[in-house]
Design a protein around this motif. Structure first.
Motif, mmCIF file in Angstrom:
data_model
loop_
_atom_site.group_PDB
_atom_site.id
_atom_site.type_symbol
_atom_site.label_atom_id
_atom_site.label_comp_id
_atom_site.label_asym_id
_atom_site.label_seq_id
_atom_site.Cartn_x
_atom_site.Cartn_y
_atom_site.Cartn_z
ATOM 1 N N LEU A 189 -2.611 5.753 5.725
ATOM 2 C CA LEU A 189 -1.197 5.821 5.347
ATOM 3 C C LEU A 189 -0.944 6.676 4.120
ATOM 4 C CD1 LEU A 189 -0.259 2.065 5.911
ATOM 5 C CD2 LEU A 189 -0.126 3.979 7.532
ATOM 6 N N GLY A 190 -1.981 7.003 3.382
ATOM 7 C CA GLY A 190 -1.820 7.839 2.196
ATOM 8 C C GLY A 190 -2.367 7.164 0.954
ATOM 9 N N LYS A 191 -2.195 7.823 -0.167
ATOM 10 C CA LYS A 191 -2.660 7.253 -1.435
ATOM 11 C C LYS A 191 -1.710 7.667 -2.558
ATOM 12 C CE LYS A 191 -6.058 10.981 -2.084
ATOM 13 N NZ LYS A 191 -7.485 11.281 -2.344
ATOM 14 N N ALA A 192 -1.773 6.920 -3.658
ATOM 15 C CA ALA A 192 -0.885 7.195 -4.795
ATOM 16 C C ALA A 192 -1.571 6.763 -6.081
ATOM 17 C CB ALA A 192 0.439 6.457 -4.621
ATOM 18 N N ASN A 193 -1.319 7.526 -7.137
ATOM 19 C CA ASN A 193 -1.829 7.150 -8.451
ATOM 20 C C ASN A 193 -1.024 5.973 -8.968
ATOM 21 O OD1 ASN A 193 -1.514 7.623 -11.667
ATOM 22 N ND2 ASN A 193 -3.560 8.161 -10.960
ATOM 23 N N ILE A 194 -1.721 4.931 -9.475
ATOM 24 C CA ILE A 194 -1.025 3.699 -9.873
ATOM 25 C C ILE A 194 -1.203 3.382 -11.354
ATOM 26 C CG2 ILE A 194 -1.099 2.671 -7.590
ATOM 27 C CD1 ILE A 194 -3.570 1.085 -8.516
ATOM 28 N N HIS B 125 2.051 -4.276 -5.630
ATOM 29 C CA HIS B 125 2.990 -3.245 -6.085
ATOM 30 C C HIS B 125 2.497 -1.863 -5.686
ATOM 31 C CE1 HIS B 125 4.841 -6.415 -8.439
ATOM 32 N NE2 HIS B 125 3.661 -6.694 -8.990
ATOM 33 N N ALA B 126 1.182 -1.693 -5.600
ATOM 34 C CA ALA B 126 0.619 -0.373 -5.306
ATOM 35 C C ALA B 126 0.821 0.024 -3.845
ATOM 36 C CB ALA B 126 -0.871 -0.365 -5.657
ATOM 37 N N ILE C 205 -1.811 -4.154 7.134
ATOM 38 C CA ILE C 205 -1.993 -3.109 6.118
ATOM 39 C C ILE C 205 -2.961 -3.608 5.048
ATOM 40 C CG2 ILE C 205 -0.856 -1.794 4.282
ATOM 41 C CD1 ILE C 205 1.620 -1.644 5.984
ATOM 42 N N PHE C 206 -3.929 -2.787 4.719
ATOM 43 C CA PHE C 206 -4.862 -3.122 3.637
ATOM 44 C C PHE C 206 -5.062 -1.886 2.768
ATOM 45 C CE2 PHE C 206 -7.485 -1.341 6.970
ATOM 46 C CZ PHE C 206 -8.481 -0.620 6.316
ATOM 47 N N ALA C 207 -5.601 -2.112 1.582
ATOM 48 C CA ALA C 207 -5.797 -1.002 0.648
ATOM 49 C C ALA C 207 -6.898 -1.352 -0.336
ATOM 50 C CB ALA C 207 -4.494 -0.693 -0.098
ATOM 51 N N PHE C 208 -7.431 -0.318 -0.970
ATOM 52 C CA PHE C 208 -8.359 -0.533 -2.085
ATOM 53 C C PHE C 208 -7.985 0.417 -3.211
ATOM 54 C CE2 PHE C 208 -10.607 2.468 0.749
ATOM 55 C CZ PHE C 208 -10.861 3.523 -0.120
ATOM 56 N N PHE D 125 -6.188 4.905 -11.905
ATOM 57 C CA PHE D 125 -6.628 4.469 -10.586
ATOM 58 C C PHE D 125 -5.703 4.982 -9.494
ATOM 59 C CE2 PHE D 125 -8.688 1.551 -13.415
ATOM 60 C CZ PHE D 125 -9.920 1.327 -12.833
ATOM 61 N N CYS D 126 -6.269 5.037 -8.298
ATOM 62 C CA CYS D 126 -5.544 5.492 -7.130
ATOM 63 C C CYS D 126 -5.612 4.393 -6.073
ATOM 64 C CB CYS D 126 -6.179 6.778 -6.608
ATOM 65 S SG CYS D 126 -5.356 7.495 -5.190
ATOM 66 N N CYS D 127 -4.502 4.110 -5.408
ATOM 67 C CA CYS D 127 -4.467 3.126 -4.321
ATOM 68 C C CYS D 127 -4.514 3.874 -2.994
ATOM 69 C CB CYS D 127 -3.194 2.284 -4.410
ATOM 70 S SG CYS D 127 -3.017 1.107 -3.038
ATOM 71 N N VAL D 128 -5.451 3.493 -2.129
ATOM 72 C CA VAL D 128 -5.635 4.131 -0.827
ATOM 73 C C VAL D 128 -5.290 3.096 0.242
ATOM 74 C CG1 VAL D 128 -7.231 5.422 0.645
ATOM 75 C CG2 VAL D 128 -7.541 5.452 -1.837
#
Length: 435
Positions: free
Chosen positions: A315-320, A331-332, A387-390, A404-407
């Protein structure tokens, strides 16, 4: 009618079988051990023993006594191979060294040169009986060298590190590498028997128990390149203590052969091990081609090199920011979703030491993260439980990003989402962090 030697006839059939298989000859080829054994019989036929000597002469000594330099004064290819064989710490006998040398010659396509060098060294060739030896019979040498020439035109790709059982047998065990991230405890209970380091048991909850890569009855051959052949009690523990805090690469020799039966050279040792430790439980045959439930992979999974790989949506990633703890995920993940990046179908491969993400269509690897880089992993609580993320420390290749980045990903179902999260969490929860 020209005389015939049964050894040469059998060797010819074996060479033709190898040739018929085509492609590259590896250790799994069913005709390889027979071919090597026949070459060994030719080298031993007519080899005379020295008078008044307590040392049994084998063909290894023949190659070991060959001149070290060629006519130009350079080290010969045979001498270089002999020296490599001599310094191998996994070989304890002349028989093991001779077998290693033959495998080395096959790998280097140099078998004819090795025998030519032997045939042109009279003081060594005299060790063979002219009445018995194939090497001293002019009618037999020519067809024998022709067979060696055929072998030299074939491609051999043999694992030269898998040599610890050449002292006992031409049949070699299944040998695999177990890679372990720096962890508090690998969790392997060891037992030393006849110079071998056996895995007796796995500590519940340890890294080895979670990975399920090794089984009781397997043998540890080396750790990070340090051979454990002919080990004394406690030697493996000393090596592991010295490597504490480092990634481990453990070469494992399986107690099961390729056909699923017990590897024959280990039968007596396993019996002795079980007599000494009646509680020893030899596990079922390893089945990397199966899922934990024993069923075939679901449509949302596929197999890659024997491992289950998950087919998920990236789904993408974002700097958190500067915090990567589990509390930031709720929130991420919305932060990633709000960017509305185009999703991709990817292959998520969860290996022993790291994970990789590959675009399923283009086969391009999108990223790779070792478990020590991951700070947390979890599912999206609401409304989509798939949906999951690390969170992972941002790559140094992108200095404009900090922290950190959330993927984020979407799994095919809730159960699979839980499974992926648990496997990633297992990967990094055993990791030690060092400042």
């Amino acid at each position: 009618m020209a005389p015939k030697d049964p050894l040469l006839g059998t060797l010819k059939v074996c060479v033709l079988n190898l040739q018929a298989d085509g492609d590259t000859v590896t250790d799994s080829n069913p005709h390889l051990a027979s071919c090597c054994e026949l070459l060994e019989l030719v080298l031993r036929k007519g080899l005379q023993q020295p008078v008044l000597s307590l040392v049994q002469r084998d063909y290894w000594q023949c190659f070991d006594q060959l001149p070290h330099q060629d006519v130009c004064g350079r080290l010969s290819a045979v001498s270089l191979a002999v020296e490599q064989t001599r310094v191998c710490r996994k070989l304890l006998s002349a028989q093991g060294r001779g077998r290693y040398l033959l495998r080395l010659a096959l790998n280097r396509r140099a078998l004819p040169q090795f025998f030519t060098h032997l045939l042109h060294t009279p003081r060594v060739l005299e060790w063979y009986s002219p009445a018995v030896s194939i090497l001293r019979n002019e009618e037999f040498v020519e067809p024998f060298m022709s067979l060696l020439l055929v072998l030299s035109h074939m491609e051999f790709k043999l694992d030269m590190e898998n040599c610890s059982f050449l002292d006992e047998s031409w049949l070699l065990p299944v040998c695999e590498i177990y890679e372990v991230v720096p962890c508090r405890e690998v969790g392997i209970v060891l037992r030393y028997l006849s110079g071998r380091v056996f895995i007796l048991d796995l500590t519940p909850g340890s890294q080895a128990d979670v990975d399920k890569f090794v089984s009781p009855g397997d043998v540890i051959d080396e750790i990070n390149g340090t051979s454990l052949r002919n080990s004394k009690n406690g030697q493996a523990g000393v090596v592991l203590s010295r490597l504490r805090g480092c990634p481990l690469s453990i070469r494992i020799m399986r107690w099961r052969a390729r056909d699923g039966t017990v590897y024959r050279p280990l039968i007596k040792l396993l019996r002795a091990l079980r007599t000494e430790n009646p509680s020893l439980q030899l596990g079922p045959p390893s089945a990397p081609q199966q899922t934990p439930s024993g069923d075939r992979p679901s449509p949302s999974q596929c197999l890659k090199e024997g491992r289950i790989v998950y087919i998920v949506q990236f789904l993408g990633k974002a700097n958190i920011g500067m915090f990567g703890g589990k509390e930031v995920l709720q929130h991420a993940i919305p932060q990633v979703l709000q960017q509305k990046q185009p999703s991709k179908e990817v292959l998520l491969d969860l290996k022993e030491t790291h994970l990789t993400c590959t675009d399923r269509n283009s086969k391009l690897e999108l990223f790779e993260h070792h478990y020590p880089e991951i700070s947390c992993v979890g599912r999206f609580a609401q409304p989509d439980y798939t949906i999951f993320a690390f969170c992972v420390a941002d790559s140094p290749e992108t200095p404009q990003s900090t922290g950190f980045c959330c993927v984020a990903f979407r799994a095919a179902g809730i159960k699979e989402c839980e499974e992926v999260v648990c496997r990633i969490a297992t990967g990094f929860k055993h990791t030690e962090w060092f400042v």
